[in-house]
Design a protein around this motif. Structure first.
Motif, PDB file in Angstrom:
ATOM      1  N   LEU A  79       0.839  -1.194   0.000  1.00  0.00           N
ATOM      2  CA  LEU A  79       0.000   0.000   0.000  1.00  0.00           C
ATOM      3  C   LEU A  79       0.876   1.247   0.000  1.00  0.00           C
ATOM      4  O   LEU A  79       1.963   1.267   0.581  1.00  0.00           O
ATOM      5  N   ASN A  80       0.385   2.266  -0.654  1.00  0.00           N
ATOM      6  CA  ASN A  80       1.130   3.513  -0.792  1.00  0.00           C
ATOM      7  C   ASN A  80       1.083   4.289   0.526  1.00  0.00           C
ATOM      8  O   ASN A  80       0.011   4.709   0.969  1.00  0.00           O
ATOM      9  N   MET A  94      -5.132   0.807  -8.214  1.00  0.00           N
ATOM     10  CA  MET A  94      -3.988  -0.054  -7.918  1.00  0.00           C
ATOM     11  C   MET A  94      -3.149  -0.261  -9.181  1.00  0.00           C
ATOM     12  O   MET A  94      -3.674  -0.236 -10.301  1.00  0.00           O
ATOM     13  N   LEU A  95      -1.868  -0.519  -8.993  1.00  0.00           N
ATOM     14  CA  LEU A  95      -0.943  -0.762 -10.088  1.00  0.00           C
ATOM     15  C   LEU A  95      -0.308  -2.137  -9.950  1.00  0.00           C
ATOM     16  O   LEU A  95       0.033  -2.579  -8.853  1.00  0.00           O
ATOM     17  N   MET A 138       7.008   3.399  -2.943  1.00  0.00           N
ATOM     18  CA  MET A 138       6.644   2.013  -3.240  1.00  0.00           C
ATOM     19  C   MET A 138       7.718   1.349  -4.092  1.00  0.00           C
ATOM     20  O   MET A 138       8.373   1.988  -4.909  1.00  0.00           O
ATOM     21  N   HIS A 139       7.873   0.034  -3.883  1.00  0.00           N
ATOM     22  CA  HIS A 139       8.836  -0.741  -4.647  1.00  0.00           C
ATOM     23  C   HIS A 139       8.268  -1.112  -6.011  1.00  0.00           C
ATOM     24  O   HIS A 139       7.052  -1.064  -6.232  1.00  0.00           O
ATOM     25  N   THR A 140       9.141  -1.510  -6.911  1.00  0.00           N
ATOM     26  CA  THR A 140       8.744  -2.122  -8.183  1.00  0.00           C
ATOM     27  C   THR A 140       9.579  -3.374  -8.340  1.00  0.00           C
ATOM     28  O   THR A 140      10.785  -3.307  -8.598  1.00  0.00           O
ATOM     29  N   SER A 141       8.951  -4.545  -8.160  1.00  0.00           N
ATOM     30  CA  SER A 141       9.730  -5.780  -8.067  1.00  0.00           C
ATOM     31  C   SER A 141       9.306  -6.876  -9.028  1.00  0.00           C
ATOM     32  O   SER A 141       9.953  -7.923  -9.090  1.00  0.00           O
ATOM     33  N   LEU A 159      -3.019   6.839  -6.187  1.00  0.00           N
ATOM     34  CA  LEU A 159      -2.333   5.561  -6.353  1.00  0.00           C
ATOM     35  C   LEU A 159      -2.358   4.839  -5.018  1.00  0.00           C
ATOM     36  O   LEU A 159      -1.589   5.139  -4.111  1.00  0.00           O
ATOM     37  N   LEU A 160      -3.281   3.893  -4.910  1.00  0.00           N
ATOM     38  CA  LEU A 160      -3.553   3.250  -3.626  1.00  0.00           C
ATOM     39  C   LEU A 160      -2.466   2.255  -3.230  1.00  0.00           C
ATOM     40  O   LEU A 160      -2.172   2.087  -2.049  1.00  0.00           O
ATOM     41  N   GLY A 161      -1.883   1.589  -4.201  1.00  0.00           N
ATOM     42  CA  GLY A 161      -0.857   0.605  -3.879  1.00  0.00           C
ATOM     43  C   GLY A 161      -0.509  -0.225  -5.088  1.00  0.00           C
ATOM     44  O   GLY A 161      -0.899   0.080  -6.218  1.00  0.00           O
TER      45      GLY A 161
END
Length: 483
Positions: free
Chosen positions: A49-50, A79-80, A90-93, A121-123
């Protein structure tokens, strides 16, 4: 206001009247996520979550009061998928532990457009690790970082991949809408199995900049929502031209400024829709076939001209293609090379080495596909097999496949069961929309997908919206019991 199955339009009305604030909406989604995703049934669709979500929502509430809304997405939580860069906390994994500590240097292009539209951007949501390009035999919706996403309609059913969390989070009303990505069915497949609407755009309509890639020739991002209208609102926000993405060069002459103008409840009237029976129906169960036939009858009653069969003559010639395997290595290495200073992961080889160093945590299902990409491809896309397969994909799927079939039968669109058309539309780079059509005896969702030629999203939106409004079959999961 009840947020379960609420639409963007209904929420905007509540926000405008003061019945609801964006901050309150975010808190309600937090509560649902806590109750059902992280507790209760533990659906496990939300990866992160953001931490700024409430701040963003509060700021947008203040802006609304002072200036009015920016548009349909003002204050709307979205959500993304975890392969989409955000230049925040937030991470991008891509669901991997190898990139679990990775922060992007800046927003992906489409994320910038969502922020400009006023979205919250919720998360980020869980996904099949590396877009289902990690290994053979990995269940859809599983990642070493996030674990297994469950299908909220029936936990024994798959979630579809790789945008599993994108579909499930929307289906469970953990957000208003989401962004998924597709290379070959990764929006259509989870959309089908989560009873949501998924729009897989033409490759080139939506920017891929800042999205962890799989295939340069087939990748695209697209919206997932509970209604066609909501998906179109999100599509409108993300279709701006990005000069850094070469695939968008052809979209300049085709992109619409507002796709909502094609939301026509009578859009099926007079439309010629072809059904490619040969090859694409062989895996259907009896109840799935019955759901499909019911959908066809709905369309017929709405005035559609059903051309059945309208077979794709090249369908059985389409074989395994090495295109994605060969494009993955060069695509992901280019992405990793641009990570901020300090990142220890710079190449595909680094990812494989990290996994080998942490086998218990990362190699539950192995990494055979990653190894194949690293050891059997050059990363330069000069292999004879690759070049021939790429040409064959375009000949069989695009020119001699979809183009030839639609011309021969004078069609506006093709209609496929579930996501089965992705086998051919993905290689052609052509658009599709999946829409809920019903549920099997075991409660598993089943949809139908409309497909057309490049940049014919307006036609698909008309057809999908008209069918949706005539059928209205979608229902939310109970989140209390399973079959």
């Amino acid at each position: 206001m009840e947020i379960v199955e609420a639409t963007i339009s209904s929420v905007q009305s509540a926000l405008q009247s003061g019945e609801l604030t964006s901050r309150e909406l975010v808190l309600r989604y937090f509560d649902r996520i806590a109750s059902h995703d992280k507790d209760g049934l533990t659906i496990n669709s939300v990866l992160e979550l953001n931490p700024d979500a409430l701040f963003i929502a509060t700021a947008l509430d203040s802006e609304r009061a002072a200036k009015g809304p920016r548009g349909p997405l003002h204050g709307i939580p979205i959500m993304l998928k975890d392969n989409i860069n955000t230049g925040d906390h937030m991470h991008t994994s891509a669901g991997s532990l190898a990139l679990a500590g990775s922060f992007a240097g800046e927003d992906a292009f489409i994320v910038k457009k969502l922020r400009e539209a006023g979205a919250v951007l919720l998360g980020k949501v869980n996904m099949t690790e590396f877009a289902n390009f990690m290994t053979d035999g990995m269940p859809s919706g599983y990642s070493s970082r996030g674990g297994q996403v469950l299908n909220p309609y029936n936990i024994s059913a798959p979630t579809g991949g790789s945008s599993a969390g994108s579909g499930v989070a929307v289906a469970c009303n953990f957000c208003m809408a989401s962004i998924g990505t597709e290379t070959s069915g990764s929006i259509l497949n989870p959309g089908n199995l989560s009873s949501t609407v998924g729009i897989k755009p033409t490759v080139g309509l939506v920017s891929r900049s800042g999205i962890l890639p799989l295939s340069n020739s087939q990748d695209t991002a697209g919206p997932m929502a509970r209604t066609v209208m909501d998906a179109v609102h999100v599509l409108n926000a993300i279709t701006a031209y990005d000069e850094s993405d070469a695939a968008m060069g052809t979209s300049i002459w085709h992109k619409q400024t507002d796709y909502s103008q094609f939301l026509d409840s009578k859009g099926l009237a007079g439309a010629r829709i072809g059904i490619p029976r040969d090859y694409f129906f062989e895996e259907l169960t009896e109840d799935q076939l019955a759901i499909f036939q019911d959908a066809v009858e709905v369309m017929r009653k709405q005035g559609a001209v059903i051309v059945d069969p309208a077979d794709i003559r090249t369908a059985r010639e389409i074989k395994y293609s090495s295109v994605v395997l060969n494009e993955f290595k060069s695509s992901i290495n280019a992405y990793l090379s641009k990570l901020p200073p300090g990142s220890k992961i710079r190449t595909l080889k680094d990812i494989i080495a990290f996994n080998n160093e942490h086998p218990v945590e990362t190699l539950k299902y192995g990494q055979s596909t990653l190894l194949s990409a690293e050891t059997t491809t050059s990363g330069t896309q000069t292999e004879t097999t690759y070049l021939r397969d790429r040409a064959a994909d375009l000949r069989l799927c695009k020119d001699g496949g979809l183009d030839a079939t639609m011309k021969e039968y004078e069609l506006d669109a093709l209609l496929f069961p579930a996501d089965f058309g992705a086998r051919i539309t993905s290689r052609a780079g052509y658009p599709s929309i999946v829409v809920p059509a019903g549920y099997t005896e075991k409660g598993v969702p089943f949809g139908v997908s409309f497909a057309a030629r490049a940049y014919e999203e307006p036609k698909l939106i008309k057809l999908a919206y008209s069918y949706e409004q005539a059928s209205l079959v979608r229902r939310p999961p109970s989140l209390r019991s399973f079959i």
